[in-house]
Design a protein around this motif. Sequence first.
Motif, PDB file in Angstrom:
ATOM      1  N   ASP A 108     -17.302   9.612  43.310  1.00 33.55           N
ATOM      2  CA  ASP A 108     -18.341   8.616  43.047  1.00 33.55           C
ATOM      3  C   ASP A 108     -17.965   7.262  43.646  1.00 33.55           C
ATOM      4  N   ASP A 109     -18.967   6.459  43.926  1.00 29.21           N
ATOM      5  CA  ASP A 109     -18.766   5.102  44.425  1.00 29.21           C
ATOM      6  C   ASP A 109     -18.170   4.246  43.297  1.00 29.21           C
ATOM      7  N   PRO A 110     -16.942   3.717  43.461  1.00 29.10           N
ATOM      8  CA  PRO A 110     -16.328   2.934  42.384  1.00 29.10           C
ATOM      9  C   PRO A 110     -17.078   1.654  42.052  1.00 29.10           C
ATOM     10  N   VAL A 111     -17.765   1.053  43.043  1.00 22.11           N
ATOM     11  CA  VAL A 111     -18.552  -0.147  42.772  1.00 22.11           C
ATOM     12  C   VAL A 111     -19.740   0.199  41.876  1.00 22.11           C
ATOM     13  N   MET A 112     -20.394   1.323  42.181  1.00 21.24           N
ATOM     14  CA  MET A 112     -21.500   1.773  41.354  1.00 21.24           C
ATOM     15  C   MET A 112     -21.029   2.061  39.931  1.00 21.24           C
ATOM     16  N   LEU A 113     -19.895   2.748  39.805  1.00 24.94           N
ATOM     17  CA  LEU A 113     -19.346   3.059  38.487  1.00 24.94           C
ATOM     18  C   LEU A 113     -19.022   1.775  37.724  1.00 24.94           C
ATOM     19  N   SER A 114     -18.445   0.796  38.418  1.00 22.54           N
ATOM     20  CA  SER A 114     -18.101  -0.476  37.777  1.00 22.54           C
ATOM     21  C   SER A 114     -19.334  -1.175  37.240  1.00 22.54           C
ATOM     22  N   GLY A 115     -20.379  -1.235  38.072  1.00 17.20           N
ATOM     23  CA  GLY A 115     -21.586  -1.924  37.671  1.00 17.20           C
ATOM     24  C   GLY A 115     -22.261  -1.296  36.470  1.00 17.20           C
ATOM     25  N   SER A 127     -25.338  -3.274  45.920  1.00 21.07           N
ATOM     26  CA  SER A 127     -26.537  -2.794  46.604  1.00 21.07           C
ATOM     27  C   SER A 127     -26.756  -3.545  47.912  1.00 21.07           C
ATOM     28  N   MET A 128     -26.508  -4.851  47.900  1.00 19.14           N
ATOM     29  CA  MET A 128     -26.660  -5.641  49.127  1.00 19.14           C
ATOM     30  C   MET A 128     -25.655  -5.212  50.181  1.00 19.14           C
ATOM     31  N   LEU A 129     -24.417  -4.934  49.768  1.00 14.90           N
ATOM     32  CA  LEU A 129     -23.384  -4.526  50.723  1.00 14.90           C
ATOM     33  C   LEU A 129     -23.664  -3.144  51.307  1.00 14.90           C
ATOM     34  N   SER A 130     -24.175  -2.241  50.487  1.00 12.96           N
ATOM     35  CA  SER A 130     -24.410  -0.873  50.949  1.00 12.96           C
ATOM     36  C   SER A 130     -25.767  -0.706  51.616  1.00 12.96           C
ATOM     37  N   CYS A 168     -23.223  -9.800  26.032  1.00 13.81           N
ATOM     38  CA  CYS A 168     -24.038 -10.578  26.981  1.00 13.81           C
ATOM     39  C   CYS A 168     -23.285 -10.773  28.288  1.00 13.81           C
ATOM     40  N   ARG A 169     -22.000 -11.069  28.174  1.00 11.59           N
ATOM     41  CA  ARG A 169     -21.156 -11.294  29.356  1.00 11.59           C
ATOM     42  C   ARG A 169     -21.084 -10.035  30.217  1.00 11.59           C
ATOM     43  N   PHE A 170     -20.841  -8.880  29.611  1.00 10.56           N
ATOM     44  CA  PHE A 170     -20.672  -7.653  30.385  1.00 10.56           C
ATOM     45  C   PHE A 170     -22.008  -7.112  30.900  1.00 10.56           C
ATOM     46  N   PHE A 171     -23.070  -7.328  30.148  1.00  9.77           N
ATOM     47  CA  PHE A 171     -24.404  -6.941  30.620  1.00  9.77           C
ATOM     48  C   PHE A 171     -24.729  -7.693  31.908  1.00  9.77           C
ATOM     49  N   LEU A 172     -24.459  -8.995  31.911  1.00  6.02           N
ATOM     50  CA  LEU A 172     -24.696  -9.802  33.104  1.00  6.02           C
ATOM     51  C   LEU A 172     -23.742  -9.404  34.225  1.00  6.02           C
ATOM     52  N   ALA A 173     -22.488  -9.080  33.880  1.00  2.12           N
ATOM     53  CA  ALA A 173     -21.518  -8.637  34.885  1.00  2.12           C
ATOM     54  C   ALA A 173     -21.999  -7.363  35.571  1.00  2.12           C
ATOM     55  N   GLY A 174     -22.550  -6.442  34.778  1.00  6.43           N
ATOM     56  CA  GLY A 174     -23.059  -5.203  35.354  1.00  6.43           C
ATOM     57  C   GLY A 174     -24.179  -5.452  36.340  1.00  6.43           C
ATOM     58  N   ILE A 175     -25.091  -6.352  35.979  1.00  5.15           N
ATOM     59  CA  ILE A 175     -26.199  -6.682  36.881  1.00  5.15           C
ATOM     60  C   ILE A 175     -25.665  -7.284  38.186  1.00  5.15           C
ATOM     61  N   LEU A 176     -24.669  -8.180  38.073  1.00  2.75           N
ATOM     62  CA  LEU A 176     -24.095  -8.809  39.270  1.00  2.75           C
ATOM     63  C   LEU A 176     -23.448  -7.779  40.184  1.00  2.75           C
ATOM     64  N   VAL A 177     -22.675  -6.848  39.608  1.00  2.00           N
ATOM     65  CA  VAL A 177     -22.009  -5.828  40.417  1.00  2.00           C
ATOM     66  C   VAL A 177     -23.037  -4.929  41.098  1.00  2.00           C
ATOM     67  N   ILE A 178     -24.057  -4.505  40.352  1.00  2.00           N
ATOM     68  CA  ILE A 178     -25.081  -3.622  40.914  1.00  2.00           C
ATOM     69  C   ILE A 178     -25.827  -4.309  42.062  1.00  2.00           C
ATOM     70  N   LEU A 179     -26.205  -5.578  41.859  1.00  2.00           N
ATOM     71  CA  LEU A 179     -26.934  -6.301  42.904  1.00  2.00           C
ATOM     72  C   LEU A 179     -26.064  -6.537  44.125  1.00  2.00           C
ATOM     73  N   PHE A 180     -24.820  -6.973  43.909  1.00  2.00           N
ATOM     74  CA  PHE A 180     -23.925  -7.260  45.033  1.00  2.00           C
ATOM     75  C   PHE A 180     -23.581  -5.978  45.778  1.00  2.00           C
TER      76      PHE A 180
END
Length: 317
Positions: A192-199, A66-69, A52-64
């Motif tokens: 590859d974009d490391p932020v995308m990979l992280s998310g 996406s906003m930056l890019s 649950c923690r990492f699923f939510l972490a992935g969503i946060l990274v993807i959203l953040f």
Amino acid sequence: MKMNLKKTWVVCLLASVSCFFWGSAFPGVKIGYAWFHIASGDAAAQILFAGCRFFLAGILVILFGSMLSGRFLKPKGAEWKHAAVISLFQTILQYVLFYIGLAHTAGTKASIIVGSNVFIAILIACLVFRQEKLTKEKIIGCIVGFAGVVIINLTPGGISLDMSFQGEGLVLISTVAYACSSSIMKIYSKTDDPVMLSGYQFFIGGVVMMAAGYLMGGRVMLPDAKGMMMLFYLAFASAAAYTIWSQLLKYNPVSKVAVFCFMTPVFGVLLSTVLLQESDQISLFQGAAALILITTGIIISHRVQKNVSTVFENVPK
């Protein structure tokens, strides 16, 4: 951006921030277990909670990210495979094996084994992936830093030398998996974009771990608002720490970044002392000695970075 992330003081600052977030997860997870009513020996529920923690972490990274890019981050073609491979090593194998192994060994021994991930990461980067040279300074720095990890984990009862595959063995394999993920991330972040990979590695790992934990019989009770806030913080800590870490790995040798992992258990112990009132676990002298050794190890290891960093100047980014 590239040149700033290669400066030693920037690496030191950002890597320390990542390690602080990771260290804060030690007391944070314990508090989360209490608020979610998860027993200390219930590995299945712990894996479900981590999912649950990492699923939510992935969503946060993807959203953040996406906003930056200014565009929605989404893997294309082989990038899905790359994110899945990183997730296998960084999230799934590391945490599933760690939680199972932790249920069959002492926390102190597990912490010391995990503390060896710096040395293992450098050995893998140098000897397996051939990403940099193994020097005596790196070896000495790792040994000195690891001594600090051992000291911070020493208890009045000492450390038992008993070993088992189901306990210490699985914790060690989980540590090797995490060490491999650093070199793999460096390889894939060249294209590859490391932020995308992280998310997406968090997202994939979270889904797999939630499914695995549930199928193993794990269940978690819905908490109150403070419990949800703790889960959100743990997700944010993972998202922020690994996003920063992946950016540093993109532009620096693995050894220059990985050596700061020695700071994670120090932050973990210090924050546990404050947040969990575990003041009887370590003495002031113990904490100071560990910090001095770890800092010395980092300095020794970084003495060679100026000489070897030129090897990576012409690597496509």
